[in-house]
Structures are given as structure tokens and as C-alpha cells.
Design a protein around this motif. Structure first.
Motif, PDB file in Angstrom:
ATOM      1  N   VAL A   6       7.072   1.650   3.378  1.00 17.08           N
ATOM      2  CA  VAL A   6       8.319   1.556   2.624  1.00 17.08           C
ATOM      3  C   VAL A   6       8.821   0.118   2.699  1.00 17.08           C
ATOM      4  O   VAL A   6       8.987  -0.433   3.787  1.00 17.08           O
ATOM      5  CB  VAL A   6       9.385   2.517   3.180  1.00 17.08           C
ATOM      6  CG1 VAL A   6      10.663   2.439   2.345  1.00 17.08           C
ATOM      7  CG2 VAL A   6       8.858   3.941   3.220  1.00 17.08           C
ATOM      8  N   ILE A   7       9.061  -0.495   1.543  1.00 15.63           N
ATOM      9  CA  ILE A   7       9.562  -1.866   1.470  1.00 15.63           C
ATOM     10  C   ILE A   7      11.075  -1.807   1.292  1.00 15.63           C
ATOM     11  O   ILE A   7      11.570  -1.378   0.239  1.00 15.63           O
ATOM     12  CB  ILE A   7       8.932  -2.642   0.294  1.00 15.63           C
ATOM     13  CG1 ILE A   7       7.410  -2.545   0.331  1.00 15.63           C
ATOM     14  CG2 ILE A   7       9.401  -4.091   0.300  1.00 15.63           C
ATOM     15  CD1 ILE A   7       6.767  -3.223   1.508  1.00 15.63           C
ATOM     16  N   GLN A  28       6.226   4.367   8.041  1.00 14.18           N
ATOM     17  CA  GLN A  28       5.963   2.937   8.085  1.00 14.18           C
ATOM     18  C   GLN A  28       6.988   2.237   7.214  1.00 14.18           C
ATOM     19  O   GLN A  28       7.278   2.687   6.100  1.00 14.18           O
ATOM     20  CB  GLN A  28       4.564   2.621   7.561  1.00 14.18           C
ATOM     21  CG  GLN A  28       3.431   3.110   8.441  1.00 14.18           C
ATOM     22  CD  GLN A  28       2.107   2.538   7.962  1.00 14.18           C
ATOM     23  OE1 GLN A  28       1.982   1.338   7.736  1.00 14.18           O
ATOM     24  NE2 GLN A  28       1.123   3.406   7.803  1.00 14.18           N
ATOM     25  N   ALA A  29       7.544   1.144   7.693  1.00 11.29           N
ATOM     26  CA  ALA A  29       8.566   0.437   6.921  1.00 11.29           C
ATOM     27  C   ALA A  29       8.590  -1.029   7.312  1.00 11.29           C
ATOM     28  O   ALA A  29       8.293  -1.385   8.460  1.00 11.29           O
ATOM     29  CB  ALA A  29       9.941   1.060   7.141  1.00 11.29           C
ATOM     30  N   GLU A  30       8.943  -1.863   6.361  1.00 12.30           N
ATOM     31  CA  GLU A  30       9.125  -3.279   6.626  1.00 12.30           C
ATOM     32  C   GLU A  30      10.223  -3.807   5.716  1.00 12.30           C
ATOM     33  O   GLU A  30      10.517  -3.214   4.669  1.00 12.30           O
ATOM     34  CB  GLU A  30       7.833  -4.066   6.407  1.00 12.30           C
ATOM     35  CG  GLU A  30       7.294  -4.012   4.996  1.00 12.30           C
ATOM     36  CD  GLU A  30       5.954  -4.722   4.872  1.00 12.30           C
ATOM     37  OE1 GLU A  30       5.966  -5.891   4.428  1.00 12.30           O
ATOM     38  OE2 GLU A  30       4.917  -4.109   5.217  1.00 12.30           O
ATOM     39  N   ALA A  31      10.833  -4.907   6.125  1.00  9.81           N
ATOM     40  CA  ALA A  31      11.944  -5.482   5.376  1.00  9.81           C
ATOM     41  C   ALA A  31      11.461  -6.590   4.443  1.00  9.81           C
ATOM     42  O   ALA A  31      10.649  -7.429   4.828  1.00  9.81           O
ATOM     43  CB  ALA A  31      12.989  -6.043   6.341  1.00  9.81           C
ATOM     44  N   ASP A 217      -0.563  -1.861  -4.078  1.00  7.42           N
ATOM     45  CA  ASP A 217      -1.249  -1.286  -2.916  1.00  7.42           C
ATOM     46  C   ASP A 217      -0.722   0.073  -2.484  1.00  7.42           C
ATOM     47  O   ASP A 217      -1.081   0.585  -1.420  1.00  7.42           O
ATOM     48  CB  ASP A 217      -1.218  -2.261  -1.729  1.00  7.42           C
ATOM     49  CG  ASP A 217       0.187  -2.492  -1.172  1.00  7.42           C
ATOM     50  OD1 ASP A 217       1.151  -1.848  -1.660  1.00  7.42           O
ATOM     51  OD2 ASP A 217       0.337  -3.321  -0.259  1.00  7.42           O
ATOM     52  N   GLY A 218       0.162   0.681  -3.283  1.00  8.49           N
ATOM     53  CA  GLY A 218       0.683   1.999  -2.946  1.00  8.49           C
ATOM     54  C   GLY A 218       1.943   2.000  -2.122  1.00  8.49           C
ATOM     55  O   GLY A 218       2.470   3.069  -1.784  1.00  8.49           O
ATOM     56  N   ALA A 219       2.453   0.822  -1.762  1.00  7.99           N
ATOM     57  CA  ALA A 219       3.723   0.755  -1.045  1.00  7.99           C
ATOM     58  C   ALA A 219       4.826   1.368  -1.913  1.00  7.99           C
ATOM     59  O   ALA A 219       4.710   1.433  -3.139  1.00  7.99           O
ATOM     60  CB  ALA A 219       4.070  -0.692  -0.700  1.00  7.99           C
ATOM     61  N   ILE A 220       5.886   1.826  -1.268  1.00  5.34           N
ATOM     62  CA  ILE A 220       7.023   2.399  -1.994  1.00  5.34           C
ATOM     63  C   ILE A 220       8.246   1.535  -1.725  1.00  5.34           C
ATOM     64  O   ILE A 220       8.696   1.412  -0.587  1.00  5.34           O
ATOM     65  CB  ILE A 220       7.293   3.848  -1.571  1.00  5.34           C
ATOM     66  CG1 ILE A 220       6.042   4.710  -1.795  1.00  5.34           C
ATOM     67  CG2 ILE A 220       8.472   4.421  -2.357  1.00  5.34           C
ATOM     68  CD1 ILE A 220       6.183   6.137  -1.313  1.00  5.34           C
ATOM     69  N   TRP A 221       8.755   0.917  -2.778  1.00  4.75           N
ATOM     70  CA  TRP A 221       9.933   0.075  -2.664  1.00  4.75           C
ATOM     71  C   TRP A 221      11.172   0.952  -2.559  1.00  4.75           C
ATOM     72  O   TRP A 221      11.282   1.969  -3.240  1.00  4.75           O
ATOM     73  CB  TRP A 221      10.063  -0.819  -3.896  1.00  4.75           C
ATOM     74  CG  TRP A 221       8.943  -1.803  -4.092  1.00  4.75           C
ATOM     75  CD1 TRP A 221       7.669  -1.527  -4.527  1.00  4.75           C
ATOM     76  CD2 TRP A 221       8.995  -3.210  -3.883  1.00  4.75           C
ATOM     77  NE1 TRP A 221       6.930  -2.678  -4.601  1.00  4.75           N
ATOM     78  CE2 TRP A 221       7.722  -3.733  -4.209  1.00  4.75           C
ATOM     79  CE3 TRP A 221       9.996  -4.086  -3.463  1.00  4.75           C
ATOM     80  CZ2 TRP A 221       7.434  -5.094  -4.123  1.00  4.75           C
ATOM     81  CZ3 TRP A 221       9.711  -5.440  -3.377  1.00  4.75           C
ATOM     82  CH2 TRP A 221       8.445  -5.933  -3.695  1.00  4.75           C
ATOM     83  N   LEU A 222      12.126   0.531  -1.722  1.00  3.57           N
ATOM     84  CA  LEU A 222      13.396   1.233  -1.585  1.00  3.57           C
ATOM     85  C   LEU A 222      14.511   0.295  -2.060  1.00  3.57           C
ATOM     86  O   LEU A 222      14.779  -0.735  -1.435  1.00  3.57           O
ATOM     87  CB  LEU A 222      13.637   1.644  -0.134  1.00  3.57           C
ATOM     88  CG  LEU A 222      14.975   2.329   0.191  1.00  3.57           C
ATOM     89  CD1 LEU A 222      15.164   3.584  -0.638  1.00  3.57           C
ATOM     90  CD2 LEU A 222      15.068   2.642   1.678  1.00  3.57           C
ATOM     91  N   ALA A 246       3.342   0.070  -9.499  1.00  5.64           N
ATOM     92  CA  ALA A 246       4.320   0.028  -8.410  1.00  5.64           C
ATOM     93  C   ALA A 246       5.102   1.338  -8.333  1.00  5.64           C
ATOM     94  O   ALA A 246       5.301   2.024  -9.337  1.00  5.64           O
ATOM     95  CB  ALA A 246       5.267  -1.140  -8.610  1.00  5.64           C
ATOM     96  N   ARG A 247       5.564   1.654  -7.140  1.00  5.14           N
ATOM     97  CA  ARG A 247       6.322   2.889  -6.897  1.00  5.14           C
ATOM     98  C   ARG A 247       7.640   2.537  -6.212  1.00  5.14           C
ATOM     99  O   ARG A 247       7.700   1.602  -5.403  1.00  5.14           O
ATOM    100  CB  ARG A 247       5.514   3.845  -6.020  1.00  5.14           C
ATOM    101  CG  ARG A 247       4.112   4.096  -6.565  1.00  5.14           C
ATOM    102  CD  ARG A 247       3.415   5.227  -5.831  1.00  5.14           C
ATOM    103  NE  ARG A 247       3.130   4.937  -4.426  1.00  5.14           N
ATOM    104  CZ  ARG A 247       2.568   5.808  -3.580  1.00  5.14           C
ATOM    105  NH1 ARG A 247       2.270   7.035  -4.003  1.00  5.14           N
ATOM    106  NH2 ARG A 247       2.325   5.479  -2.327  1.00  5.14           N
ATOM    107  N   ALA A 248       8.690   3.301  -6.519  1.00  7.12           N
ATOM    108  CA  ALA A 248      10.000   2.968  -5.962  1.00  7.12           C
ATOM    109  C   ALA A 248      10.874   4.194  -5.818  1.00  7.12           C
ATOM    110  O   ALA A 248      10.768   5.161  -6.588  1.00  7.12           O
ATOM    111  CB  ALA A 248      10.704   1.938  -6.840  1.00  7.12           C
TER     112      ALA A 248
END
Length: 289
Positions: A6-7, A28-31, A217-222, A246-248
Motif C-alpha cells: 500500500v502506497i 505491507q505499506a510504505e509512505a 507492479d500491483g501496488a495499491i495507492w491510498l 495502476a490500482r488505488a
């Protein structure tokens, strides 16, 4: 299957808090902060804050548009005053005490994050009005549902807010004034005080590489702000990037609409509460957003 990362795009301090909460929930998450927050430092804004504190007894309500608004109203930063006059003014208000609030003043918050910020600076819960925890959204409209039936005729309201600073250094839009219009239609007088600034960040080379990777890459933006979306899309290094893969998750339908218009492939709206966001993230990963 490894869960998607999660971005988190909130301002840096908020993003760190959300990364911690998501990780504690097993995700999993990162800023990747996409909004920069700084105290309002112009002499006029500093003096306006001083005047607001000196005249609070005139107001029936004080509305804080965000947690940042609450924090900067009660804890102004002295480091950035741009003149001796502003420095003198801010020195006089640097330790604002919630005990100095007029007893009849209602403090208004659009959601639980702002309520938490007010409580953190010492405001009693009994003095705060906000949408209930089970509200479908946390925004101005939800707050108006709580307070709109009160008698506002002839009353005065102070709105504490931020200001967007454009790339050329000028002030951009200071946000929606929907709630102010409701008050004015109900006969109230509305004043504003700017206590912080929002800016587009200068992303590092590493952050730009991460953004490009997260588009495919399949990350999910928040996203919790349409402004964060605009700041991402406005990065010259990301110009022309294809967001169809992209996914969000967006914490408001308006933000979801902005993402879809920008070409995001998968967009799901969620209430801005951890449990709801976690559920929506799971639905995206299962292929049923």
C-alpha cells in the motif's frame, strides 16, 4: 500470494502514522508523501491568527478543516515569521491554551482525525462537534448534517484552514467553501484564518522511480486528497505515464472520480477508517473492487 504494498500518499507525519497502522494490521505499506505541510509564515497570516485568538469570544463556533489546522492553530511555529512584527505577534501566541477558549465556543471537526488532533492539544471532548464514527463519510457535508439545524442567524463562525501554494510561489485555491456558503445562507457571518500551507513536494529520484514502478507492479495507492493526485500527476518526470495498470483506494467519492478521470485502471472508494480501507484493499486483491 504476497499481499500488495500500500502506497500511502498523505503528508509525511500522517503517512508515517498510517503506514504504522497498516503494518500493525498485517499489511505491507510504505509512505510516498504527495503533499508538503508548512506553517503559515506570512506576516498577515501570523497577525490574523493573533487577532483570532484575541477575539474568540465573538464566535459561536470555530471549524477546523483538518488535523493540521487544529495543530497549527494551537501550536504555531515561531521559526518562520518573516518580519519583526510577525515574530512579536507569534511569540505572544506560541503556547495557546485550550483553557483560554470561551466556554460557549463550539469546536467543529469534519472527521475523527481532526477530533483526535483537538483532543491531543487538550480540547475536552464535550466541546467538540463532529460526524458520528459510523457516518458514511467524514467531510463538510457530514458535519453540516450534525450542526445544520442549529440557529445560525446573526452568529459568527471562524474557519481555520490551510492554503495551497502554487509552484510559482503564489497562493492557489484555498479549498472548497461549501460549508461557508451553508452558514451564510443560514444567516451567519463567516471569517477565515490560514494557519498552514500545502505545497507539492519535490520528489527525489528514488521516489520518482518508486512511483513509476507502483504504476505497474500491483501496488495499491491510498489517496485521501485530490490535491495529492494532482501533485503526483504534475511531476514533470512522470508526464505521460500510463496509469491503466495502476490500482488505488480513495477515501472519498470525489477523489475516486479524479483518479478515474486520470486513467487509473482500478479505483475503489472507501470510508477513511482503517477497517473499511482494509476491507476494500482485500476486495481489490481478490479482483472484486
Amino acid at each position: 500470494m504476497t499481499p500488495a504494498c500500500v502506497i500511502v500518499t498523505r503528508p509525511a507525519s500522517d503517512a508515517r502514522n498510517w503506514v504504522r497502522r497498516l503494518q500493525q494490521a498485517g499489511l505491507q505499506a510504505e509512505a510516498l508523501p504527495l503533499i508538503e505541510i508548512a506553517p503559515a509564515s506570512a506576516a498577515a497570516d501570523v497577525l490574523a491568527l493573533q487577532q483570532a485568538w484575541q477575539t474568540l469570544e465573538r464566535y459561536s463556533a470555530c471549524m477546523f478543516v483538518s488535523a493540521n489546522a487544529a495543530e497549527h492553530f494551537f501550536r504555531p511555529n515561531t521559526a518562520l515569521a518573516q518580519s519583526e512584527t510577525a515574530q512579536s505577534a507569534i511569540n505572544s501566541i506560541v503556547n495557546m491554551d485550550p483553557d483560554r477558549l470561551p466556554p460557549t465556543l463550539r469546536l467543529l471537526a469534519p472527521g475523527p482525525g481532526t477530533v483526535a488532533a483537538l483532543r491531543a492539544v487538550g480540547v475536552p471532548a464535550a466541546h467538540i462537534d463532529a460526524p458520528p464514527p459510523e457516518a458514511s463519510q467524514f467531510d463538510s457535508e457530514a458535519l453540516w448534517q450534525v450542526i445544520g439545524q442549529r440557529d445560525w442567524q446573526g452568529r459568527r463562525v471562524l474557519v481555520v484552514r490551510g492554503q495551497t501554494v502554487a509552484e510559482d510561489g503564489g497562493a492557489g485555491s484555498s479549498g472548497r467553501d461549501w460549508l461557508a456558503r451553508q452558514w451564510q445562507a443560514a444567516g451567519a457571518e463567516v471569517d477565515f484564518v490560514v494557519v498552514y500551507q500545502r505545497r507539492a513536494p519535490q520528489l527525489t529520484a528514488a521516489q520518482l522511480r518508486r512511483a513509476k514502478a507502483a504504476s505497474v507492479d500491483g501496488a495499491i495507492w491510498l489517496f485521501s486528497s485530490s490535491e495529492a493526485v494532482a501533485n503526483l500527476l504534475g511531476q514533470p518526470a512522470l508526464s505521460g505515464l500510463d496509469w491503466r495498470r495502476a490500482r488505488a483506494v480513495a477515501t472519498h467519492p470525489r477523489i475516486a472520480g479524479v483518479l478515474r478521470a486520470a486513467g487509473w485502471g482500478v479505483v475503489a472508494a472507501s470510508r477513511p477508517a482503517l477497517a473499511d480501507i482494509r476491507a476494500v484493499l482485500g476486495s481489490i486483491e481478490s479482483g472484486h473492487p
